[in-house]
Design a protein around this motif. Structure first.
Motif, PDB file in Angstrom:
ATOM      1  N   ASP A 430       0.892  -0.916  -0.389  1.00  0.00           N
ATOM      2  CA  ASP A 430      -0.327  -0.381  -0.210  1.00  0.00           C
ATOM      3  C   ASP A 430       0.446   1.184   0.075  1.00  0.00           C
ATOM      4  N   THR A 431       0.411   2.171  -0.365  1.00  0.00           N
ATOM      5  CA  THR A 431       1.276   3.564  -0.160  1.00  0.00           C
ATOM      6  C   THR A 431       1.278   4.343   0.668  1.00  0.00           C
ATOM      7  N   LEU A 432       0.332   4.250   1.476  1.00  0.00           N
ATOM      8  CA  LEU A 432      -0.163   4.648   2.611  1.00  0.00           C
ATOM      9  C   LEU A 432      -0.206   4.054   3.836  1.00  0.00           C
ATOM     10  N   GLY A 433       1.112   3.976   4.565  1.00  0.00           N
ATOM     11  CA  GLY A 433       0.907   2.920   6.181  1.00  0.00           C
ATOM     12  C   GLY A 433      -0.275   3.510   6.731  1.00  0.00           C
ATOM     13  N   PHE A 434       0.139   3.415   8.094  1.00  0.00           N
ATOM     14  CA  PHE A 434      -0.876   3.708   9.756  1.00  0.00           C
ATOM     15  C   PHE A 434      -0.066   5.040  10.381  1.00  0.00           C
ATOM     16  N   GLY A 435      -0.172   5.704  10.769  1.00  0.00           N
ATOM     17  CA  GLY A 435       0.143   6.510  11.543  1.00  0.00           C
ATOM     18  C   GLY A 435      -0.748   7.765  12.311  1.00  0.00           C
ATOM     19  N   PHE A 436       0.191   8.470  11.602  1.00  0.00           N
ATOM     20  CA  PHE A 436      -1.260   9.677  12.797  1.00  0.00           C
ATOM     21  C   PHE A 436      -0.595  11.177  12.158  1.00  0.00           C
ATOM     22  N   PRO A 437      -2.125  11.047  11.551  1.00  0.00           N
ATOM     23  CA  PRO A 437      -1.896  12.388  10.641  1.00  0.00           C
ATOM     24  C   PRO A 437      -1.756  14.029  11.564  1.00  0.00           C
ATOM     25  N   ARG A 438      -2.246  13.880  13.094  1.00  0.00           N
ATOM     26  CA  ARG A 438      -2.700  14.698  12.934  1.00  0.00           C
ATOM     27  C   ARG A 438      -1.123  14.905  14.335  1.00  0.00           C
ATOM     28  N   PHE A 439       0.365  14.342  13.956  1.00  0.00           N
ATOM     29  CA  PHE A 439       0.755  13.882  14.902  1.00  0.00           C
ATOM     30  C   PHE A 439       1.936  15.804  15.664  1.00  0.00           C
ATOM     31  N   ILE A 440       2.134  16.746  15.197  1.00  0.00           N
ATOM     32  CA  ILE A 440       2.781  17.657  15.460  1.00  0.00           C
ATOM     33  C   ILE A 440       2.143  19.170  14.743  1.00  0.00           C
ATOM     34  N   SER A 441       1.381  19.858  15.434  1.00  0.00           N
ATOM     35  CA  SER A 441       0.584  21.350  14.841  1.00  0.00           C
ATOM     36  C   SER A 441       2.181  21.687  14.402  1.00  0.00           C
ATOM     37  N   HIS A 442       1.941  22.512  13.438  1.00  0.00           N
ATOM     38  CA  HIS A 442       2.859  23.828  13.244  1.00  0.00           C
ATOM     39  C   HIS A 442       2.913  25.088  13.887  1.00  0.00           C
ATOM     40  N   GLU A 443       1.662  25.531  14.609  1.00  0.00           N
ATOM     41  CA  GLU A 443       2.210  26.464  15.549  1.00  0.00           C
ATOM     42  C   GLU A 443       3.594  26.102  16.712  1.00  0.00           C
ATOM     43  N   LEU A 444       2.857  24.156  17.553  1.00  0.00           N
ATOM     44  CA  LEU A 444       3.878  23.915  18.255  1.00  0.00           C
ATOM     45  C   LEU A 444       5.002  23.872  17.998  1.00  0.00           C
ATOM     46  N   LEU A 445       5.059  23.685  16.222  1.00  0.00           N
ATOM     47  CA  LEU A 445       7.143  22.936  15.755  1.00  0.00           C
ATOM     48  C   LEU A 445       7.348  23.920  15.760  1.00  0.00           C
ATOM     49  N   ASN A 446       6.814  25.614  15.417  1.00  0.00           N
ATOM     50  CA  ASN A 446       7.475  27.073  15.347  1.00  0.00           C
ATOM     51  C   ASN A 446       7.737  27.268  16.970  1.00  0.00           C
ATOM     52  N   ARG A 447       6.993  27.139  17.943  1.00  0.00           N
ATOM     53  CA  ARG A 447       6.986  27.685  18.859  1.00  0.00           C
ATOM     54  C   ARG A 447       8.312  26.987  19.747  1.00  0.00           C
ATOM     55  N   ARG A 448       8.190  25.802  19.722  1.00  0.00           N
ATOM     56  CA  ARG A 448       9.416  24.752  20.454  1.00  0.00           C
ATOM     57  C   ARG A 448      10.836  24.893  19.536  1.00  0.00           C
ATOM     58  N   PRO A 449      11.455  24.721  19.688  1.00  0.00           N
ATOM     59  CA  PRO A 449      12.952  24.027  19.805  1.00  0.00           C
ATOM     60  C   PRO A 449      13.175  23.081  18.883  1.00  0.00           C
ATOM     61  N   PHE A 450      12.359  22.400  17.556  1.00  0.00           N
ATOM     62  CA  PHE A 450      12.574  21.290  16.925  1.00  0.00           C
ATOM     63  C   PHE A 450      13.703  21.502  15.636  1.00  0.00           C
ATOM     64  N   VAL A 451      12.953  22.555  15.357  1.00  0.00           N
ATOM     65  CA  VAL A 451      13.202  22.953  14.211  1.00  0.00           C
ATOM     66  C   VAL A 451      15.248  23.861  14.716  1.00  0.00           C
ATOM     67  N   ARG A 452      15.688  23.244  14.198  1.00  0.00           N
ATOM     68  CA  ARG A 452      17.192  23.839  14.710  1.00  0.00           C
ATOM     69  C   ARG A 452      18.291  23.755  13.805  1.00  0.00           C
ATOM     70  N   ASP A 453      19.183  24.819  12.578  1.00  0.00           N
ATOM     71  CA  ASP A 453      19.494  24.486  11.630  1.00  0.00           C
ATOM     72  C   ASP A 453      19.000  24.068  10.715  1.00  0.00           C
ATOM     73  N   ASP A 454      17.598  24.457  10.396  1.00  0.00           N
ATOM     74  CA  ASP A 454      17.300  24.137   9.446  1.00  0.00           C
ATOM     75  C   ASP A 454      17.152  22.834   8.793  1.00  0.00           C
ATOM     76  N   THR A 455      17.010  21.427  10.469  1.00  0.00           N
ATOM     77  CA  THR A 455      16.385  20.052  10.589  1.00  0.00           C
ATOM     78  C   THR A 455      16.095  19.853  11.696  1.00  0.00           C
ATOM     79  N   ILE A 456      15.571  18.970  11.174  1.00  0.00           N
ATOM     80  CA  ILE A 456      14.308  18.314  12.076  1.00  0.00           C
ATOM     81  C   ILE A 456      14.958  16.557  12.546  1.00  0.00           C
TER      82      ILE A 456
END
Length: 470
Positions: A430-456
């Motif tokens: 199957d082209t799509l597996g199983f997981g979490f469509p709402r794993f992390i919001s864009h707002e939380l991703l930008n508010r906390r230091p998940f992205v550093r040096d343009d890398t996660i």
């Protein structure tokens, strides 16, 4: 040499045992054998002297010349007898003469003493002790007659000294240190013609070498002419150009076809090779197609080998996503843009899994969240594994803070045996597996230091306590 009385009495040596007692019978000589003149009266002052001169006018003493020194030494016969009977040593006793006797016999001894110096009979002007006269006449006298041992010419002693070191018949070692002794008169000829250390110039490369190494140089000189190894019609060729000649010019050289790596077995002279290439274009093309096919298979096999070497068999994938900002912009401009992770295995012979990520979300999380999924890929050992896949999966997105402990967002699940996504996959999963469509919001991703040096960093971990691989 005959000395006068005044000469040999000035250097007398007396034994140390002579007693100074004048009246002793054992005394050989008086310490003061000469009667001294009366003592000189004390000097008076000028006034006293003038007064005395006025009172007394003595007649002047005439100057009596002394012509014989014996008048001073022997003022009377007794003194002469005492002195001449004294025991003395030879004046050359420090040079080794052992003679000692009465003083009257010293003169006769000196006329025969071997340590006494006499004039050289060759009238060279030197005075030599008699004991050294023979050596002087034979070796050092400048007036002696001597013959050069090399040229047999007679010289005086001084002439021989001047001649020594210049005799043309004297054998000397070569100045170039070749080890040969040559007559001095022939040295210039030897250095030019015979010396093995003389410098000679190579006629081919124009470099200079000693004569004894020139022949060895000739066997390796790059400009030395040599015949073609293939005995072609070309004349002698400089040694350094042989390789170029064989590669480009030699007509007698047997060379293989330029398509030999493709399978052509032709070998022949250069002029036949050109005809062969022109007449075998079709066969050469077929050989090249076959070679290309074989090389493609080899390249694919190498790629598979490299892929296996770089595959993760730990059951944990640490996925590093770079250029996050550019990929996010692209995901918002394109619908359904999915990032695919490298595949990994739960163990060396376990399940093959792969993670995927929708940066702009998928399904319920589209436009607001980042979606993550896991899917099972067809593996090499699926026939030996237990199905359906039943191990827990955990997704963790790490914060990249300065502190030592890493925070983040984690979501996990245990597959349901009834889910089709975790059954044994077919060759087309199957082209799509199983997981979490709402794993992390864009707002939380930008508010906390998940992205550093343009890398996660996203970790996908299979619980090792539930791995059921063979």
């Amino acid at each position: 040499m005959v000395r006068s009385l005044s000469q040999w009495t000035k250097t007398l040596s007396f034994p140390a045992r002579i007693s100074p007692n004048r009246n002793s019978k054992e005394c050989n000589v008086n310490v003061h054998p000469i009667t001294l003149p009366p003592p000189t009266p004390p000097r008076k002052s000028q006034n006293q002297h003038q007064q005395q001169s006025s009172q007394e006018s003595p007649s002047p003493q005439p100057n009596v010349p002394i012509t014989e020194i014996s008048q001073i030494i022997y003022p009377d016969p007794d003194s002469e007898k005492a002195i001449m009977g004294s025991l003395v040593f030879c004046i050359h006793h420090k040079q080794g003469c052992k003679w000692s006797d009465e003083l009257r016999k010293l003169k006769a001894h000196l006329n025969a003493c071997k340590h006494d110096a006499v004039r050289c009979p060759n009238k060279c002007g030197s005075q030599i002790p008699r004991v050294m006269m023979a050596d002087h006449l034979a070796f050092t006298c400048i007036q002696r007659r001597a013959v050069c041992e090399f040229c047999n010419i007679e010289f005086t002693g001084q002439g021989l000294e001047e001649h020594t070191g210049t005799c043309s018949q004297e054998p000397i070692y070569c100045e170039a240190k070749c080890g040969v002794r040559v007559l001095r008169g022939r040295m210039s000829v030897h250095r030019v013609k015979d010396c093995v250390k003389r410098m000679r110039r190579c006629v081919h490369c124009n470099r200079e070498f000693s004569a004894d190494t020139l022949s060895a140089h000739g066997s390796s000189c790059p400009r030395s002419p040599v015949p073609c190894p293939q005995r072609c019609d070309m004349g002698p060729i400089p040694r350094s150009e042989i390789d170029t000649h064989l590669r480009e010019e030699c007509k007698a050289l047997t060379i293989p076809c330029s398509f030999r790596d493709a399978g052509c077995s032709f070998k022949g002279p250069r002029h036949l090779l050109e005809n062969h290439i022109e007449s075998s274009i079709g066969s050469h093309l077929s050989l090249m197609v076959s070679l290309s096919s074989r090389q493609e298979k080899q390249i694919q096999a190498l790629k598979n080998t490299v892929s296996k070497l770089s595959t993760n068999y730990t059951g944990t994938l640490l996925w590093k996503v770079t250029d996050w900002a550019a990929k996010m912009v692209e995901a918002k401009s394109k619908d359904g843009l999915e990032l695919i992770s490298p595949p990994f295995y739960t163990s060396q012979y376990g399940y093959k899994l792969q993670a995927s990520m929708f940066l702009n979300g998928n399904g319920p999380g589209e436009g607001t969240h980042v979606s993550v999924y896991i899917k099972v890929l067809p593996g090499e050992y699926d026939a030996l594994l237990k199905w359906p896949f039943g191990h827990s999966i955990t997704f963790t997105l790490f914060e990249q803070g300065a502190c030592g402990s890493q925070g983040g967002v984690a979501e996990s699940f245990v597959p349901d045996p009834t889910w089709e996504n975790f059954q044994r996959p077919s060759t087309e999963p199957d082209t799509l597996g199983f997981g979490f469509p709402r794993f992390i919001s864009h707002e939380l991703l930008n508010r906390r230091p998940f992205v550093r040096d343009d890398t996660i960093f996203l970790r996908v971990k299979v619980d090792p306590s539930k791995i059921v691989a063979v």
